[in-house]
Scaffold this active site. Structure first.
Site, PDB file in Angstrom:
ATOM      1  N   LYS A  10       8.472  -4.047  -1.413  1.00  9.19           N
ATOM      2  CA  LYS A  10       8.030  -4.532  -2.727  1.00  9.19           C
ATOM      3  C   LYS A  10       8.445  -3.568  -3.848  1.00  9.19           C
ATOM      4  O   LYS A  10       8.847  -2.422  -3.594  1.00  9.19           O
ATOM      5  CB  LYS A  10       6.510  -4.729  -2.693  1.00  9.19           C
ATOM      6  CG  LYS A  10       6.067  -5.838  -1.727  1.00  9.19           C
ATOM      7  CD  LYS A  10       4.561  -6.086  -1.834  1.00  9.19           C
ATOM      8  CE  LYS A  10       4.113  -7.204  -0.924  1.00  9.19           C
ATOM      9  NZ  LYS A  10       2.655  -7.505  -1.083  1.00  9.19           N
ATOM     10  N   TYR A  50       4.869 -17.390  -3.442  1.00 10.73           N
ATOM     11  CA  TYR A  50       3.446 -17.162  -3.150  1.00 10.73           C
ATOM     12  C   TYR A  50       2.599 -18.392  -3.463  1.00 10.73           C
ATOM     13  O   TYR A  50       1.412 -18.263  -3.785  1.00 10.73           O
ATOM     14  CB  TYR A  50       2.954 -15.948  -3.943  1.00 10.73           C
ATOM     15  CG  TYR A  50       3.293 -14.622  -3.283  1.00 10.73           C
ATOM     16  CD1 TYR A  50       2.786 -14.296  -2.029  1.00 10.73           C
ATOM     17  CD2 TYR A  50       4.091 -13.684  -3.917  1.00 10.73           C
ATOM     18  CE1 TYR A  50       3.068 -13.079  -1.420  1.00 10.73           C
ATOM     19  CE2 TYR A  50       4.391 -12.462  -3.318  1.00 10.73           C
ATOM     20  CZ  TYR A  50       3.877 -12.168  -2.071  1.00 10.73           C
ATOM     21  OH  TYR A  50       4.150 -10.960  -1.467  1.00 10.73           O
ATOM     22  N   ARG A  86       3.692  -7.007  11.494  1.00 13.74           N
ATOM     23  CA  ARG A  86       2.376  -6.841  10.859  1.00 13.74           C
ATOM     24  C   ARG A  86       1.702  -5.562  11.357  1.00 13.74           C
ATOM     25  O   ARG A  86       1.026  -4.859  10.600  1.00 13.74           O
ATOM     26  CB  ARG A  86       1.501  -8.084  11.086  1.00 13.74           C
ATOM     27  CG  ARG A  86       2.070  -9.299  10.345  1.00 13.74           C
ATOM     28  CD  ARG A  86       1.315 -10.576  10.642  1.00 13.74           C
ATOM     29  NE  ARG A  86       0.016 -10.615   9.995  1.00 13.74           N
ATOM     30  CZ  ARG A  86      -0.171 -10.907   8.707  1.00 13.74           C
ATOM     31  NH1 ARG A  86       0.860 -11.170   7.924  1.00 13.74           N
ATOM     32  NH2 ARG A  86      -1.385 -10.948   8.198  1.00 13.74           N
ATOM     33  N   ARG A 103       1.957   0.834   5.295  1.00 13.61           N
ATOM     34  CA  ARG A 103       1.033   0.721   4.148  1.00 13.61           C
ATOM     35  C   ARG A 103       0.146   1.951   4.010  1.00 13.61           C
ATOM     36  O   ARG A 103      -0.228   2.329   2.894  1.00 13.61           O
ATOM     37  CB  ARG A 103       0.209  -0.555   4.260  1.00 13.61           C
ATOM     38  CG  ARG A 103       1.041  -1.785   3.886  1.00 13.61           C
ATOM     39  CD  ARG A 103       0.252  -3.038   4.113  1.00 13.61           C
ATOM     40  NE  ARG A 103       0.920  -4.219   3.577  1.00 13.61           N
ATOM     41  CZ  ARG A 103       0.778  -5.439   4.073  1.00 13.61           C
ATOM     42  NH1 ARG A 103      -0.004  -5.626   5.127  1.00 13.61           N
ATOM     43  NH2 ARG A 103       1.406  -6.454   3.522  1.00 13.61           N
ATOM     44  N   ASN A 113       0.902  -2.961  -2.338  1.00 15.18           N
ATOM     45  CA  ASN A 113       0.797  -2.550  -0.930  1.00 15.18           C
ATOM     46  C   ASN A 113       2.159  -2.423  -0.235  1.00 15.18           C
ATOM     47  O   ASN A 113       2.263  -2.531   0.977  1.00 15.18           O
ATOM     48  CB  ASN A 113      -0.164  -3.474  -0.173  1.00 15.18           C
ATOM     49  CG  ASN A 113       0.319  -4.907  -0.099  1.00 15.18           C
ATOM     50  OD1 ASN A 113       1.322  -5.257  -0.704  1.00 15.18           O
ATOM     51  ND2 ASN A 113      -0.377  -5.733   0.651  1.00 15.18           N
ATOM     52  N   HIS A 116       5.660  -6.651   2.598  1.00 14.90           N
ATOM     53  CA  HIS A 116       5.148  -7.985   2.932  1.00 14.90           C
ATOM     54  C   HIS A 116       5.686  -8.378   4.294  1.00 14.90           C
ATOM     55  O   HIS A 116       6.785  -7.984   4.671  1.00 14.90           O
ATOM     56  CB  HIS A 116       5.630  -9.008   1.886  1.00 14.90           C
ATOM     57  CG  HIS A 116       5.423 -10.431   2.313  1.00 14.90           C
ATOM     58  ND1 HIS A 116       4.220 -11.077   2.167  1.00 14.90           N
ATOM     59  CD2 HIS A 116       6.263 -11.322   2.915  1.00 14.90           C
ATOM     60  CE1 HIS A 116       4.330 -12.314   2.656  1.00 14.90           C
ATOM     61  NE2 HIS A 116       5.560 -12.483   3.114  1.00 14.90           N
ATOM     62  N   GLU A 127       9.797 -18.742   4.732  1.00 19.03           N
ATOM     63  CA  GLU A 127      10.091 -17.545   3.930  1.00 19.03           C
ATOM     64  C   GLU A 127      11.522 -17.044   4.148  1.00 19.03           C
ATOM     65  O   GLU A 127      12.176 -16.599   3.204  1.00 19.03           O
ATOM     66  CB  GLU A 127       9.070 -16.451   4.247  1.00 19.03           C
ATOM     67  CG  GLU A 127       7.679 -16.807   3.744  1.00 19.03           C
ATOM     68  CD  GLU A 127       6.670 -15.683   3.918  1.00 19.03           C
ATOM     69  OE1 GLU A 127       5.567 -15.808   3.358  1.00 19.03           O
ATOM     70  OE2 GLU A 127       6.971 -14.678   4.619  1.00 19.03           O
TER      71      GLU A 127
HETATM   72  P1  CMP Z   1       1.211  -9.999   0.944  1.00 15.87           P
HETATM   73  O1  CMP Z   1       1.237  -9.749   2.402  1.00 15.87           O
HETATM   74  O2  CMP Z   1       2.487  -9.906   0.209  1.00 15.87           O
HETATM   75  O3  CMP Z   1       0.586 -11.462   0.690  1.00 15.87           O
HETATM   76  C1  CMP Z   1      -0.180 -11.779  -0.459  1.00 15.87           C
HETATM   77  C2  CMP Z   1      -0.391 -10.610  -1.360  1.00 15.87           C
HETATM   78  O4  CMP Z   1      -1.371 -10.744  -2.358  1.00 15.87           O
HETATM   79  C3  CMP Z   1      -0.865  -9.434  -0.539  1.00 15.87           C
HETATM   80  O5  CMP Z   1       0.194  -8.972   0.264  1.00 15.87           O
HETATM   81  C4  CMP Z   1      -1.315  -8.480  -1.623  1.00 15.87           C
HETATM   82  O6  CMP Z   1      -0.263  -7.694  -2.127  1.00 15.87           O
HETATM   83  C5  CMP Z   1      -1.738  -9.421  -2.754  1.00 15.87           C
HETATM   84  N1  CMP Z   1      -3.150  -9.317  -3.033  1.00 15.87           N
HETATM   85  C6  CMP Z   1      -3.644  -8.889  -4.191  1.00 15.87           C
HETATM   86  N2  CMP Z   1      -4.981  -8.910  -4.172  1.00 15.87           N
HETATM   87  C7  CMP Z   1      -5.351  -9.371  -2.978  1.00 15.87           C
HETATM   88  C8  CMP Z   1      -6.614  -9.636  -2.342  1.00 15.87           C
HETATM   89  N3  CMP Z   1      -7.767  -9.417  -2.970  1.00 15.87           N
HETATM   90  N4  CMP Z   1      -6.602 -10.103  -1.092  1.00 15.87           N
HETATM   91  C9  CMP Z   1      -5.418 -10.346  -0.441  1.00 15.87           C
HETATM   92  N5  CMP Z   1      -4.219 -10.121  -0.995  1.00 15.87           N
HETATM   93  C10 CMP Z   1      -4.172  -9.630  -2.239  1.00 15.87           C
END
Ligand code: CMP
Length: 138
Positions: A10, A50, A86, A103, A113, A116, A127
């Protein structure tokens, strides 16, 4: 079964100069990189990628974060790649991520974070196709 999953480094991690170290962790975990490119998402692309989170309170922040700079998109291949990637990434919230995960090392908070990963075979197929044509996967 050999699977493919989509990984993203990211904007926070790319701009901080962590791309190389994250790629090294991916190779150390023995993924085969079947596709890789650096792109900068436009707002409509990030909203589309998203889409499942469209109604969530964090959606506007997520879209502005994912468009703030370049990202590196990857297709990672391995036995059980979706679960394995993951595990290598660690928990969504870096605070809860296990020691030694990406992470834990490079994530700032749940919004920023650093990486992804797809969460199911169905999502992975969608995706991967979002970023790569069949001819770009080697
Ligand atoms: P990702 O795995 O990219 O998928 C959705 C993203 O939303 C997640 O990682 C986070 O970066 C983002 N995100 C931001 N706030 C939240 C939250 N409260 N809960 C889950 N995902 C969040």
């Amino acid at each position: 079964m050999v699977e493919r999953t989509l990984g993203i480094i990211k904007p926070d991690a790319v701009s901080a100069g962590h791309t190389g170290r994250i790629l090294a962790m991916i190779e150390e975990a023995r993924f085969r990189i079947a596709g890789m490119k650096m792109v900068r998402l436009r707002t409509e692309q990030a909203r589309g990628f998203y889409d499942v989170h469209r109604s969530k309170p964090f959606f506007p922040n997520l879209v502005s974060f994912m468009t703030e700079g370049p990202i590196v998109v990857l297709v990672l291949e391995h036995e059980d790649a979706i679960r394995r990637w993951r595990d290598v990434m660690g928990a969504t919230n870096p605070t809860n991520a296990a020691e030694g995960t990406i992470r834990k090392k490079f994530g700032t908070n749940i919004e920023r974070n650093c990486v992804h990963g797809s969460d199911s075979p169905e999502t992975a197929a969608v995706e991967v196709a979002f970023f790569f044509s069949a001819a770009e996967l080697l």
